[in-house]
Design an enzyme around this catalytic site. Sequence first.
Site, PDB file in Angstrom:
ATOM      1  N   ASP A 315       9.065 -10.712  36.641  1.00 15.40           N
ATOM      2  CA  ASP A 315       7.880  -9.871  36.760  1.00 15.40           C
ATOM      3  C   ASP A 315       6.659 -10.507  36.099  1.00 15.40           C
ATOM      4  OD1 ASP A 315       6.661  -7.197  37.361  1.00 15.40           O
ATOM      5  OD2 ASP A 315       6.468  -7.139  35.180  1.00 15.40           O
ATOM      6  N   GLU A 368       7.268 -13.111  40.850  1.00 17.38           N
ATOM      7  CA  GLU A 368       6.207 -12.199  41.285  1.00 17.38           C
ATOM      8  C   GLU A 368       4.913 -12.784  40.722  1.00 17.38           C
ATOM      9  OE1 GLU A 368       3.452  -8.710  40.770  1.00 17.38           O
ATOM     10  OE2 GLU A 368       4.787  -9.229  39.140  1.00 17.38           O
TER      11      GLU A 368
END
Length: 636
Positions: A315, A368
């Site tokens: 993330d 990401e």
Amino acid sequence: MAEVKAFSLFSEFDINLFKAGKHYRLFEKMGSHPVTYNNEDGTYFAVWAPSAKKVSVIGDFNYWNAETHPLKVRWDESGIWEGFIPKVGKGTLYKYRIESHAEGVTTEKADPYARRCEHPPNTASIVWDDDYHWKDAKWLNTRKKHNSLEAPFSVYEVHLGSWRRHAKEERFLSYYELATELVDYVKDMKFTHVEFMPIMEFPYDPSWGYQITGYFAPSSRFGYPEELKYLIDELHKNDIGVILDWVPSHFPEDAHGLGNFDGSCLYEHPDKRKGYHPDWKSLIFNYERNEVRSFLISNAIFWLDQYHVDGLRVDAVASMLFLDYSREDGEWEPNKFGGRENLDAISFMQELNTEIYKSFPDVQTIAEESTSFPGVSKPVDLGGLGFGMKWMMGWMNDTLQYFSKDSIYRKHHQNDLTFSMTYAFSENFMLPLSHDEVVYGKHSLLDKMKGDEWQRFANLRLLYGYMFTHPGTKLLFQGGEFGQGNEWNFQQALDWYVLQYQPHSGVQHLVKTLNGLYRNEPSLYEKQFSHEGFEWIDYTDAENSVLVYIRKGKKSKDDLIVACNFTPVPREQYRIGLPRKGKLTELLNTNAKVFWGSGDFQNEKLISEAKSWHSRANSTLINIPPLALVILKYSN
């Protein structure tokens, strides 16, 4: 209660690795471990707290008394406090009470390496050990082909707390219950993988799991650690891979968490310009500190090793890469070369991926990452970050912007769709339609679509057809697969009731069909990261908002021809150039009645003509329904 006894799981070699930031299995040493020492059963505790002058284990076994069970600091300047406490076993609640050298500073912290935590809002760690017997050997022996970059990779993104809830009790489904309901559903829908939004222990439900306090503990909201292993086992037994969201970018300031752990900035960077996240009001890991790098890489290895997961989606990589991320001038300091790149975070990610692929060559790491930073999915030895894939955020933004426009204006924005092909093969891209796109007033995917009810559903079907025929792997967030109309709400289950209505069940049937097509047609996956896997037939007909292209596999007989019509006006007898002569059949039409289309404008018995079109010697006339996509394949 017996006193704390001198005992250690650390060798001198372990300590040297830890200090150098090269110990990647700290979970075998740090934390709490039920062991037998001198014929006594008990638990060994080890915690890193170099700024402490006293560390005690407090818990339900000693009435949370800090005087009875102090640990001893090692002599080797590692900053590790440790000891063996007899008669303390599995299920014991505990924390570390840490008196700092800083005057008047005392903290009570959960164990950073705890394998289990109390159910929030309670915050204690729990001594835990399980003897789960895995039954997924067949999967592990064959998952290299499932996780290959030349394999179909269609991911169903799931938030365990809201995917489905117990109908009568209105509570979370347990890992055990999900092992039946979720596994059956994902298998039926033909997704190849599931991705769980963070399931490491977190204190605050509205964070969706992205503010973690228990990095080594699966969330107690859904059951015991071994029950999560059972869920993963069941997914594997049904040939479904498991990806975990992983958050090495930041952590919350909760009193029992990693922040100010021993009265000092231990896990977080001491300089607020590098150690505090203004967007998320959270702390940023200190990637310059060897022991912190060991903690994070050990955590990644833990989930791959102990829970048999098949990949990690990392993330907020962009926030790690750049020193000026979400900061104004004067709020950040350039690196030693005068640039904005966080060199320590970059080297950390390279080290992370190097170790993961060395130890687990058959898994994938997925970044990401929302910027144009080069080489995210390139090998480390070629100067890249070493991820297996990267989210294609540009494709997602441009495509959703295009679909949010009324069809009458789309002819002026054809470039929104075609631009992605100018950079599609610069990285190993995954196309994400994730949870971030259906919250905070952004509307559901269905609600982004323009027009009346029929057009909105036709647009959504067209979007999915376009996504599955565009190069790259796929990710779809829960609810999107059946066209949920409401925005995602983490506090309640998806609107499963809408499946009684044909428009929604039609979308669901299409997604299932597309997943099956993706699995069965080599041209959709064999060269999904190579320019050799894609060829334009025509992208210039902006006036009619039509795109035509070829998806190509290793064998020309597998080639697929895709035609898209982004307006509600049917394109009948529309001539397209062909790569060669022959007969073609219609493999898929998003306007079919089974998908709640009209069923009109189908294509039957297409035969090439020796008529030049689109700079090709052969062509044919096809029907492209309104707001629809058709896939054609040579039948000879």
